[in-house]
Design an enzyme around this catalytic site. Structure first.
Site, short mmCIF file in Angstrom:
data_model
loop_
_atom_site.label_atom_id
_atom_site.label_comp_id
_atom_site.label_asym_id
_atom_site.label_seq_id
_atom_site.Cartn_x
_atom_site.Cartn_y
_atom_site.Cartn_z
N LYS A 35 -19.96 -0.68 -2.19
CA LYS A 35 -19.84 0.00 -3.40
C LYS A 35 -18.95 -0.83 -4.32
O LYS A 35 -17.93 -1.47 -3.88
CB LYS A 35 -19.48 1.15 -3.43
CG LYS A 35 -18.21 1.56 -2.65
CD LYS A 35 -16.88 1.15 -2.80
CE LYS A 35 -16.14 1.20 -4.15
NZ LYS A 35 -14.82 0.77 -4.19
N TYR B 286 -15.70 6.95 -6.39
CA TYR B 286 -15.63 7.93 -5.31
C TYR B 286 -15.56 9.16 -6.29
O TYR B 286 -15.83 10.19 -5.88
CB TYR B 286 -14.19 7.88 -4.78
CG TYR B 286 -13.95 6.73 -4.01
CD1 TYR B 286 -14.48 6.67 -2.71
CD2 TYR B 286 -13.56 5.19 -4.32
CE1 TYR B 286 -14.52 5.80 -1.74
CE2 TYR B 286 -13.61 4.28 -3.48
CZ TYR B 286 -14.20 4.54 -2.12
OH TYR B 286 -14.25 3.32 -1.17
P1 NDP Z 1 -10.63 -8.93 -1.44
O1 NDP Z 1 -10.14 -9.82 -2.65
O2 NDP Z 1 -9.46 -8.54 -0.52
O3 NDP Z 1 -11.80 -9.85 -0.34
C1 NDP Z 1 -13.01 -10.35 -1.10
C2 NDP Z 1 -13.45 -11.50 -0.20
O4 NDP Z 1 -14.61 -12.14 -0.77
C3 NDP Z 1 -12.39 -12.80 -0.24
O5 NDP Z 1 -11.41 -12.45 0.96
C4 NDP Z 1 -13.42 -13.66 0.03
O6 NDP Z 1 -13.66 -14.02 1.39
C5 NDP Z 1 -14.72 -13.55 -0.60
N1 NDP Z 1 -14.80 -14.11 -1.89
C6 NDP Z 1 -16.18 -15.06 -2.02
N2 NDP Z 1 -15.81 -15.54 -3.56
C7 NDP Z 1 -14.52 -14.93 -3.82
C8 NDP Z 1 -14.18 -15.07 -5.33
N3 NDP Z 1 -14.64 -15.79 -6.18
N4 NDP Z 1 -12.97 -14.36 -5.55
C9 NDP Z 1 -12.62 -13.70 -4.44
N5 NDP Z 1 -12.90 -13.56 -3.36
C10 NDP Z 1 -14.25 -14.01 -3.04
O7 NDP Z 1 -11.40 -7.77 -1.67
P2 NDP Z 1 -11.98 -6.40 -0.92
O8 NDP Z 1 -12.16 -6.88 0.45
O9 NDP Z 1 -11.09 -5.46 -1.20
O10 NDP Z 1 -13.45 -6.04 -1.76
C11 NDP Z 1 -14.68 -6.52 -1.15
C12 NDP Z 1 -15.58 -5.26 -1.78
O11 NDP Z 1 -15.47 -4.45 -0.96
C13 NDP Z 1 -15.55 -5.05 -2.98
O12 NDP Z 1 -17.14 -4.80 -3.55
C14 NDP Z 1 -14.88 -3.62 -3.09
O13 NDP Z 1 -15.38 -2.62 -4.07
C15 NDP Z 1 -15.52 -3.12 -1.66
N6 NDP Z 1 -14.42 -2.28 -1.20
C16 NDP Z 1 -14.85 -1.06 -0.52
C17 NDP Z 1 -14.01 -0.40 0.00
C18 NDP Z 1 -14.36 1.22 0.51
O14 NDP Z 1 -13.55 1.91 1.05
N7 NDP Z 1 -15.67 1.37 0.82
C19 NDP Z 1 -12.50 -0.28 0.38
C20 NDP Z 1 -12.21 -1.71 -0.48
C21 NDP Z 1 -13.21 -2.70 -0.77
P3 NDP Z 1 -13.58 -15.53 2.12
O15 NDP Z 1 -12.12 -15.83 2.11
O16 NDP Z 1 -13.92 -15.25 3.59
O17 NDP Z 1 -14.53 -16.24 1.47
#
Ligand code: NDP
Length: 364
Positions: A128, A213
Protein backbone atom coordinates in the site's frame (compact mmCIF):
# COMPACT_ATOMS: atom_id res chain seq x y z
CA UNK A 1 -18.38 -2.30 0.14
CA UNK A 2 -21.83 -3.36 1.24
CA UNK A 3 -22.53 -5.23 4.45
CA UNK A 4 -23.20 -8.54 2.75
CA UNK A 5 -19.92 -8.48 0.87
CA UNK A 6 -18.00 -7.35 3.92
CA UNK A 7 -19.45 -10.22 5.93
CA UNK A 8 -18.24 -12.65 3.30
CA UNK A 9 -14.79 -11.12 3.48
CA UNK A 10 -14.77 -11.16 7.25
CA UNK A 11 -15.82 -14.77 7.11
CA UNK A 12 -12.94 -15.74 4.89
CA UNK A 13 -10.39 -13.84 6.96
CA UNK A 14 -11.71 -15.47 10.10
CA UNK A 15 -11.51 -18.90 8.48
CA UNK A 16 -7.93 -18.18 7.61
CA UNK A 17 -7.11 -17.29 11.19
CA UNK A 18 -9.22 -19.99 12.74
CA UNK A 19 -7.52 -23.15 13.94
CA UNK A 20 -7.82 -25.72 11.19
CA UNK A 21 -8.70 -23.02 8.64
CA UNK A 22 -8.85 -23.70 4.92
CA UNK A 23 -5.30 -22.65 4.16
CA UNK A 24 -4.08 -26.18 4.84
CA UNK A 25 -5.70 -27.41 1.66
CA UNK A 26 -4.04 -24.75 -0.47
CA UNK A 27 -1.09 -26.39 -2.06
CA UNK A 28 1.10 -29.44 -1.76
CA UNK A 29 4.23 -27.28 -1.84
CA UNK A 30 4.81 -23.82 -0.39
CA UNK A 31 4.51 -21.18 -3.10
CA UNK A 32 7.64 -19.21 -3.96
CA UNK A 33 7.92 -15.46 -3.43
CA UNK A 34 10.26 -12.95 -5.05
CA UNK A 35 10.64 -9.86 -2.83
CA UNK A 36 11.15 -6.71 -4.89
CA UNK A 37 12.92 -3.92 -2.98
CA UNK A 38 15.13 -4.83 -0.02
CA UNK A 39 14.30 -1.81 2.15
CA UNK A 40 12.87 -1.24 5.60
CA UNK A 41 9.72 -3.20 4.88
CA UNK A 42 10.72 -5.83 2.29
CA UNK A 43 13.96 -6.80 4.01
CA UNK A 44 13.39 -5.64 7.57
CA UNK A 45 9.82 -6.83 8.10
CA UNK A 46 8.63 -9.22 5.38
CA UNK A 47 11.55 -11.55 4.69
CA UNK A 48 11.84 -12.73 8.33
CA UNK A 49 8.12 -13.60 8.23
CA UNK A 50 8.60 -16.58 5.92
CA UNK A 51 9.82 -18.42 9.02
CA UNK A 52 6.22 -18.21 10.32
CA UNK A 53 4.54 -19.30 7.07
CA UNK A 54 3.11 -22.67 6.15
CA UNK A 55 2.38 -22.16 2.46
CA UNK A 56 4.94 -19.56 1.42
CA UNK A 57 8.69 -19.41 1.07
CA UNK A 58 11.31 -16.97 -0.16
CA UNK A 59 12.82 -18.06 -3.49
CA UNK A 60 14.21 -14.85 -5.04
CA UNK A 61 15.16 -11.23 -4.34
CA UNK A 62 15.05 -8.20 -6.64
CA UNK A 63 17.24 -5.23 -5.75
CA UNK A 64 19.21 -2.31 -7.13
CA UNK A 65 22.00 -3.14 -4.69
CA UNK A 66 23.80 -6.29 -5.85
CA UNK A 67 25.98 -6.76 -2.78
CA UNK A 68 23.00 -6.42 -0.42
CA UNK A 69 21.03 -8.88 -2.56
CA UNK A 70 23.93 -11.37 -2.49
CA UNK A 71 24.17 -11.12 1.29
CA UNK A 72 20.41 -11.62 1.74
CA UNK A 73 20.36 -14.50 -0.74
CA UNK A 74 23.24 -16.22 1.04
CA UNK A 75 21.56 -15.78 4.42
CA UNK A 76 18.47 -17.55 3.07
CA UNK A 77 20.18 -20.32 1.16
CA UNK A 78 19.40 -18.88 -2.29
CA UNK A 79 21.85 -19.20 -5.18
CA UNK A 80 23.00 -16.37 -7.45
CA UNK A 81 20.33 -17.43 -9.97
CA UNK A 82 17.73 -16.18 -7.50
CA UNK A 83 18.98 -12.57 -7.62
CA UNK A 84 17.51 -10.06 -10.05
CA UNK A 85 18.08 -6.36 -10.70
CA UNK A 86 15.32 -3.92 -11.71
CA UNK A 87 16.74 -3.94 -15.24
CA UNK A 88 16.70 -7.73 -15.68
CA UNK A 89 13.54 -8.29 -13.58
CA UNK A 90 11.60 -9.61 -16.58
CA UNK A 91 13.81 -12.73 -16.56
CA UNK A 92 11.67 -13.97 -13.66
CA UNK A 93 9.44 -15.32 -16.44
CA UNK A 94 11.97 -18.15 -16.86
CA UNK A 95 12.07 -19.06 -13.16
CA UNK A 96 9.27 -21.51 -12.36
CA UNK A 97 10.14 -21.42 -8.64
CA UNK A 98 8.70 -17.87 -8.48
CA UNK A 99 4.91 -18.00 -8.14
CA UNK A 100 4.30 -14.61 -6.51
CA UNK A 101 6.05 -11.26 -6.73
CA UNK A 102 5.80 -9.05 -3.63
CA UNK A 103 6.32 -5.38 -4.59
CA UNK A 104 7.92 -3.50 -1.65
CA UNK A 105 9.13 -0.48 -3.62
CA UNK A 106 8.46 3.27 -3.33
CA UNK A 107 4.85 4.00 -4.28
CA UNK A 108 5.55 5.40 -7.75
CA UNK A 109 7.20 2.10 -8.75
CA UNK A 110 4.27 -0.15 -7.74
CA UNK A 111 2.41 0.02 -11.04
CA UNK A 112 5.42 -0.65 -13.25
CA UNK A 113 6.60 -3.70 -11.30
CA UNK A 114 3.11 -5.11 -10.82
CA UNK A 115 2.45 -4.92 -14.56
CA UNK A 116 5.86 -6.38 -15.46
CA UNK A 117 5.33 -9.21 -12.96
CA UNK A 118 1.89 -10.05 -14.37
CA UNK A 119 3.30 -10.03 -17.91
CA UNK A 120 5.97 -12.45 -16.70
CA UNK A 121 3.16 -14.77 -15.61
CA UNK A 122 3.43 -14.17 -11.85
CA UNK A 123 0.80 -13.40 -9.22
CA UNK A 124 1.34 -10.09 -7.40
CA UNK A 125 1.14 -8.91 -3.81
CA UNK A 126 1.68 -5.15 -3.91
CA UNK A 127 2.28 -2.87 -0.96
CA UNK A 128 0.00 0.00 0.00
CA UNK A 129 -0.77 2.51 -1.30
CA UNK A 130 -1.60 0.45 -4.38
CA UNK A 131 -0.17 3.13 -6.71
CA UNK A 132 -0.05 6.90 -7.08
CA UNK A 133 -3.17 7.39 -9.23
CA UNK A 134 -6.50 5.85 -10.08
CA UNK A 135 -5.33 5.30 -13.66
CA UNK A 136 -2.31 3.31 -12.46
CA UNK A 137 -4.53 1.13 -10.24
CA UNK A 138 -6.82 0.41 -13.18
CA UNK A 139 -3.85 -0.51 -15.38
CA UNK A 140 -2.52 -2.88 -12.70
CA UNK A 141 -5.88 -4.63 -12.39
CA UNK A 142 -6.18 -4.90 -16.18
CA UNK A 143 -2.67 -6.35 -16.52
CA UNK A 144 -3.29 -9.01 -13.86
CA UNK A 145 -6.66 -9.85 -15.35
CA UNK A 146 -5.19 -10.16 -18.87
CA UNK A 147 -2.52 -12.52 -17.54
CA UNK A 148 -5.07 -14.42 -15.42
CA UNK A 149 -2.99 -13.70 -12.32
CA UNK A 150 -4.15 -12.72 -8.79
CA UNK A 151 -3.51 -9.23 -7.45
CA UNK A 152 -3.56 -8.50 -3.73
CA UNK A 153 -2.74 -5.32 -1.80
CA UNK A 154 -0.64 -5.41 1.38
CA UNK A 155 -3.47 -4.42 3.71
CA UNK A 156 -2.07 -6.39 6.62
CA UNK A 157 -4.71 -5.21 9.13
CA UNK A 158 -7.18 -7.62 7.49
CA UNK A 159 -5.00 -10.39 8.95
CA UNK A 160 -4.33 -8.73 12.31
CA UNK A 161 -6.18 -10.31 15.22
CA UNK A 162 -7.28 -7.08 16.98
CA UNK A 163 -8.58 -5.47 13.82
CA UNK A 164 -10.40 -8.65 12.80
CA UNK A 165 -12.01 -8.89 16.23
CA UNK A 166 -12.94 -5.18 16.13
CA UNK A 167 -14.62 -5.68 12.73
CA UNK A 168 -16.47 -8.72 14.03
CA UNK A 169 -17.66 -6.88 17.14
CA UNK A 170 -18.73 -3.83 15.13
CA UNK A 171 -20.66 -6.00 12.70
CA UNK A 172 -22.28 -8.01 15.52
CA UNK A 173 -23.68 -4.79 17.00
CA UNK A 174 -21.50 -4.81 20.12
CA UNK A 175 -21.58 -0.99 20.10
CA UNK A 176 -25.09 -0.68 18.70
CA UNK A 177 -25.85 1.30 15.57
CA UNK A 178 -22.64 2.90 14.30
CA UNK A 179 -22.75 6.70 14.62
CA UNK A 180 -19.14 7.69 14.00
CA UNK A 181 -15.61 6.45 13.58
CA UNK A 182 -12.48 8.40 14.42
CA UNK A 183 -9.21 7.24 12.96
CA UNK A 184 -5.87 9.02 13.20
CA UNK A 185 -2.53 7.75 11.98
CA UNK A 186 0.81 9.46 11.79
CA UNK A 187 4.49 9.31 12.49
CA UNK A 188 7.22 11.92 12.55
CA UNK A 189 9.16 12.20 9.31
CA UNK A 190 12.60 13.49 10.20
CA UNK A 191 14.67 13.21 7.01
CA UNK A 192 13.74 15.69 4.23
CA UNK A 193 15.70 13.56 1.72
CA UNK A 194 13.47 10.49 2.13
CA UNK A 195 11.55 9.33 -0.96
CA UNK A 196 8.33 9.58 1.10
CA UNK A 197 8.74 13.38 1.02
CA UNK A 198 9.48 13.50 -2.75
CA UNK A 199 6.19 13.74 -4.60
CA UNK A 200 7.51 12.02 -7.73
CA UNK A 201 8.24 8.86 -5.71
CA UNK A 202 5.47 8.95 -3.09
CA UNK A 203 2.54 10.49 -4.96
CA UNK A 204 1.73 12.56 -1.87
CA UNK A 205 2.44 12.99 1.81
CA UNK A 206 0.95 11.54 4.98
CA UNK A 207 -2.32 10.59 3.28
CA UNK A 208 -0.54 8.23 0.88
CA UNK A 209 1.31 6.61 3.76
CA UNK A 210 -0.41 6.54 7.17
CA UNK A 211 -3.66 8.02 5.86
CA UNK A 212 -4.39 4.74 4.10
CA UNK A 213 -4.77 3.12 7.54
CA UNK A 214 -7.22 5.80 8.68
CA UNK A 215 -9.24 5.44 5.48
CA UNK A 216 -9.21 1.65 5.58
CA UNK A 217 -10.30 1.61 9.23
CA UNK A 218 -13.20 3.98 8.50
CA UNK A 219 -14.37 1.61 5.78
CA UNK A 220 -13.87 -1.72 7.54
CA UNK A 221 -15.20 -0.53 10.89
CA UNK A 222 -18.41 0.89 9.40
CA UNK A 223 -18.69 -1.81 6.72
CA UNK A 224 -19.94 0.93 4.39
CA UNK A 225 -18.72 2.87 1.39
CA UNK A 226 -18.55 6.67 1.79
CA UNK A 227 -20.79 8.86 -0.36
CA UNK A 228 -19.09 12.21 0.29
CA UNK A 229 -15.80 13.60 1.57
CA UNK A 230 -14.78 16.98 2.96
CA UNK A 231 -11.06 17.56 3.57
CA UNK A 232 -8.69 20.21 4.88
CA UNK A 233 -4.91 20.31 4.71
CA UNK A 234 -2.55 21.88 7.22
CA UNK A 235 1.09 22.07 6.11
CA UNK A 236 3.92 24.40 7.03
CA UNK A 237 5.48 24.85 3.59
CA UNK A 238 8.50 26.64 5.07
CA UNK A 239 9.46 23.36 6.76
CA UNK A 240 12.02 21.69 4.41
CA UNK A 241 10.30 18.35 4.89
CA UNK A 242 7.06 19.60 3.42
CA UNK A 243 8.09 21.49 0.30
CA UNK A 244 6.52 18.87 -1.98
CA UNK A 245 3.98 16.91 0.07
CA UNK A 246 1.38 17.54 2.76
CA UNK A 247 1.88 17.15 6.50
CA UNK A 248 -1.60 16.98 8.09
CA UNK A 249 -4.76 15.99 6.26
CA UNK A 250 -8.05 16.02 8.05
CA UNK A 251 -11.12 14.59 6.32
CA UNK A 252 -14.69 13.63 7.04
CA UNK A 253 -16.46 10.77 5.27
CA UNK A 254 -20.25 10.53 5.10
CA UNK A 255 -21.80 7.06 4.88
CA UNK A 256 -25.23 6.02 3.55
CA UNK A 257 -26.45 5.00 7.04
CA UNK A 258 -25.81 8.52 8.35
CA UNK A 259 -22.64 7.49 10.16
CA UNK A 260 -19.62 9.73 9.70
CA UNK A 261 -15.90 9.11 9.96
CA UNK A 262 -13.48 11.76 11.08
CA UNK A 263 -9.99 10.84 9.86
CA UNK A 264 -6.51 12.28 10.04
CA UNK A 265 -3.06 11.55 8.73
CA UNK A 266 0.10 13.39 9.73
CA UNK A 267 3.87 13.41 9.28
CA UNK A 268 4.64 15.67 12.25
CA UNK A 269 3.20 13.67 15.17
CA UNK A 270 2.97 10.04 16.22
CA UNK A 271 -0.59 8.78 16.34
CA UNK A 272 -2.20 5.37 15.89
CA UNK A 273 -5.83 5.25 16.98
CA UNK A 274 -9.24 3.94 15.89
CA UNK A 275 -12.49 4.59 17.75
CA UNK A 276 -15.98 3.43 16.76
CA UNK A 277 -18.92 5.02 18.59
CA UNK A 278 -22.31 3.40 18.39
CA UNK A 279 -25.59 4.30 20.07
CA UNK A 280 -24.93 1.62 22.73
CA UNK A 281 -21.18 1.81 23.27
CA UNK A 282 -17.70 2.03 21.83
CA UNK A 283 -14.89 -0.07 20.40
CA UNK A 284 -11.50 1.53 20.72
CA UNK A 285 -8.07 0.45 19.51
CA UNK A 286 -4.85 2.21 20.54
CA UNK A 287 -2.40 1.51 19.19
CA UNK A 288 -4.64 0.16 16.48
CA UNK A 289 -2.64 -0.92 13.47
CA UNK A 290 0.92 -1.47 14.60
CA UNK A 291 3.00 -4.52 13.72
CA UNK A 292 2.43 -5.74 17.29
CA UNK A 293 1.38 -4.45 20.69
CA UNK A 294 -2.11 -3.32 19.65
CA UNK A 295 -4.79 -2.92 22.34
CA UNK A 296 -8.59 -2.82 22.33
CA UNK A 297 -11.30 -1.76 24.74
CA UNK A 298 -15.04 -2.39 24.37
CA UNK A 299 -17.92 -1.10 26.48
CA UNK A 300 -19.94 1.99 27.35
CA UNK A 301 -20.22 4.88 29.78
CA UNK A 302 -16.71 4.68 31.19
CA UNK A 303 -16.97 0.95 31.88
CA UNK A 304 -14.92 -0.23 28.91
CA UNK A 305 -12.95 -3.41 29.36
CA UNK A 306 -9.80 -4.59 27.61
CA UNK A 307 -10.49 -7.28 25.03
CA UNK A 308 -7.90 -9.78 23.81
CA UNK A 309 -8.79 -11.47 20.53
CA UNK A 310 -8.59 -15.24 20.18
CA UNK A 311 -5.23 -16.40 18.80
CA UNK A 312 -5.14 -17.74 15.25
CA UNK A 313 -2.92 -20.41 13.69
CA UNK A 314 -0.61 -17.80 12.11
CA UNK A 315 1.57 -16.19 14.73
CA UNK A 316 1.68 -12.87 12.86
CA UNK A 317 -0.49 -10.77 10.56
CA UNK A 318 2.31 -10.84 7.97
CA UNK A 319 2.39 -14.64 7.83
CA UNK A 320 -1.40 -14.66 7.53
CA UNK A 321 -1.17 -12.23 4.62
CA UNK A 322 1.59 -14.15 2.82
CA UNK A 323 -0.15 -17.51 3.23
CA UNK A 324 -3.51 -16.07 2.16
CA UNK A 325 -1.96 -14.88 -1.10
CA UNK A 326 -0.37 -18.30 -1.61
CA UNK A 327 -3.71 -19.96 -0.97
CA UNK A 328 -5.43 -17.69 -3.50
CA UNK A 329 -2.73 -18.28 -6.10
CA UNK A 330 -2.97 -22.03 -5.59
CA UNK A 331 -6.76 -22.33 -5.55
CA UNK A 332 -7.91 -19.48 -7.81
CA UNK A 333 -9.78 -17.74 -4.98
CA UNK A 334 -9.95 -13.95 -5.02
CA UNK A 335 -7.79 -12.33 -2.28
CA UNK A 336 -9.87 -10.68 0.45
CA UNK A 337 -7.94 -7.46 -0.21
CA UNK A 338 -7.78 -7.46 -3.99
CA UNK A 339 -6.64 -4.85 -6.47
CA UNK A 340 -10.24 -3.62 -6.63
CA UNK A 341 -10.05 -2.85 -2.90
CA UNK A 342 -6.89 -0.80 -3.45
CA UNK A 343 -8.59 1.01 -6.33
CA UNK A 344 -11.58 1.92 -4.11
CA UNK A 345 -9.19 3.56 -1.66
CA UNK A 346 -7.32 5.38 -4.39
CA UNK A 347 -10.57 6.86 -5.75
CA UNK A 348 -11.35 8.19 -2.26
CA UNK A 349 -7.77 9.45 -1.83
CA UNK A 350 -8.13 11.41 -5.09
CA UNK A 351 -11.38 12.91 -3.78
CA UNK A 352 -9.75 13.84 -0.45
CA UNK A 353 -6.96 15.72 -2.23
CA UNK A 354 -9.48 17.38 -4.53
CA UNK A 355 -11.69 18.44 -1.64
CA UNK A 356 -8.73 19.96 0.24
CA UNK A 357 -7.56 21.74 -2.91
CA UNK A 358 -10.97 23.12 -3.92
CA UNK A 359 -12.29 23.75 -0.39
CA UNK A 360 -15.60 21.96 -0.93
CA UNK A 361 -17.33 18.66 -0.32
CA UNK A 362 -16.84 16.06 -3.06
CA UNK A 363 -19.65 13.55 -3.73
CA UNK A 364 -18.32 10.07 -4.41
P1 NDP B 1 12.41 1.97 2.06
O1 NDP B 1 12.87 3.30 1.62
O2 NDP B 1 12.90 1.49 3.38
O3 NDP B 1 12.82 0.86 0.98
C1 NDP B 1 12.44 0.96 -0.35
C2 NDP B 1 13.36 0.09 -1.18
O4 NDP B 1 12.95 0.21 -2.55
C3 NDP B 1 14.83 0.52 -1.17
O5 NDP B 1 15.54 -0.05 -0.11
C4 NDP B 1 15.31 0.01 -2.50
O6 NDP B 1 15.63 -1.37 -2.38
C5 NDP B 1 14.09 0.08 -3.39
N1 NDP B 1 14.16 1.23 -4.31
C6 NDP B 1 14.23 1.15 -5.65
N2 NDP B 1 14.30 2.35 -6.20
C7 NDP B 1 14.31 3.25 -5.20
C8 NDP B 1 14.39 4.66 -5.15
N3 NDP B 1 14.48 5.41 -6.28
N4 NDP B 1 14.38 5.27 -3.95
C9 NDP B 1 14.27 4.55 -2.83
N5 NDP B 1 14.19 3.19 -2.80
C10 NDP B 1 14.21 2.54 -3.99
O7 NDP B 1 10.83 1.98 2.00
P2 NDP B 1 9.84 0.98 2.77
O8 NDP B 1 10.39 -0.39 2.69
O9 NDP B 1 9.52 1.53 4.09
O10 NDP B 1 8.51 1.10 1.86
C11 NDP B 1 8.35 0.35 0.66
C12 NDP B 1 6.84 0.21 0.38
O11 NDP B 1 6.26 -0.54 1.43
C13 NDP B 1 6.07 1.53 0.32
O12 NDP B 1 5.11 1.46 -0.68
C14 NDP B 1 5.40 1.63 1.68
O13 NDP B 1 4.22 2.37 1.65
C15 NDP B 1 5.18 0.18 2.00
N6 NDP B 1 5.17 -0.08 3.45
C16 NDP B 1 4.14 -0.78 3.98
C17 NDP B 1 4.08 -1.05 5.31
C18 NDP B 1 2.96 -1.85 5.88
O14 NDP B 1 2.87 -1.95 7.10
N7 NDP B 1 2.12 -2.46 5.05
C19 NDP B 1 5.13 -0.55 6.24
C20 NDP B 1 6.21 0.13 5.57
C21 NDP B 1 6.20 0.36 4.22
P3 NDP B 1 17.01 -1.96 -2.99
O15 NDP B 1 18.11 -1.27 -2.24
O16 NDP B 1 16.91 -3.40 -2.71
O17 NDP B 1 16.99 -1.62 -4.45
Amino acid sequence: MDFARRDVLLGSAALLLAPGGTAGAASARPLGYAIVGLGGYGLGVIIPQFAHCTHSKLVAVVSGDRSKAERVAAEHGLGSGAIYSYADFDRIRDNPAIDIVYVCLPNAMHAEFTIRAARAGKHVLCEKPMAVSVAECEAMIAACRAADRKLMIGYRCHFEAYNLEAMRLARSGAAGKVRYVRSEHGFIQRDPAKWRLRRAMSGGGSLMDMGIYSLQAARYMTGEEPVAVTARESTDRSDPRFREVEDILDWTLEFPSGAIASCQSMYSANQNHVLLMGDRGRIELEPATRYDGNHMWVGADGRETAVTPPPGPRSTQFAGQLDHMSECAATGRQPIVSGEEGLRDMRIVAAIYRSAREGRTIRL
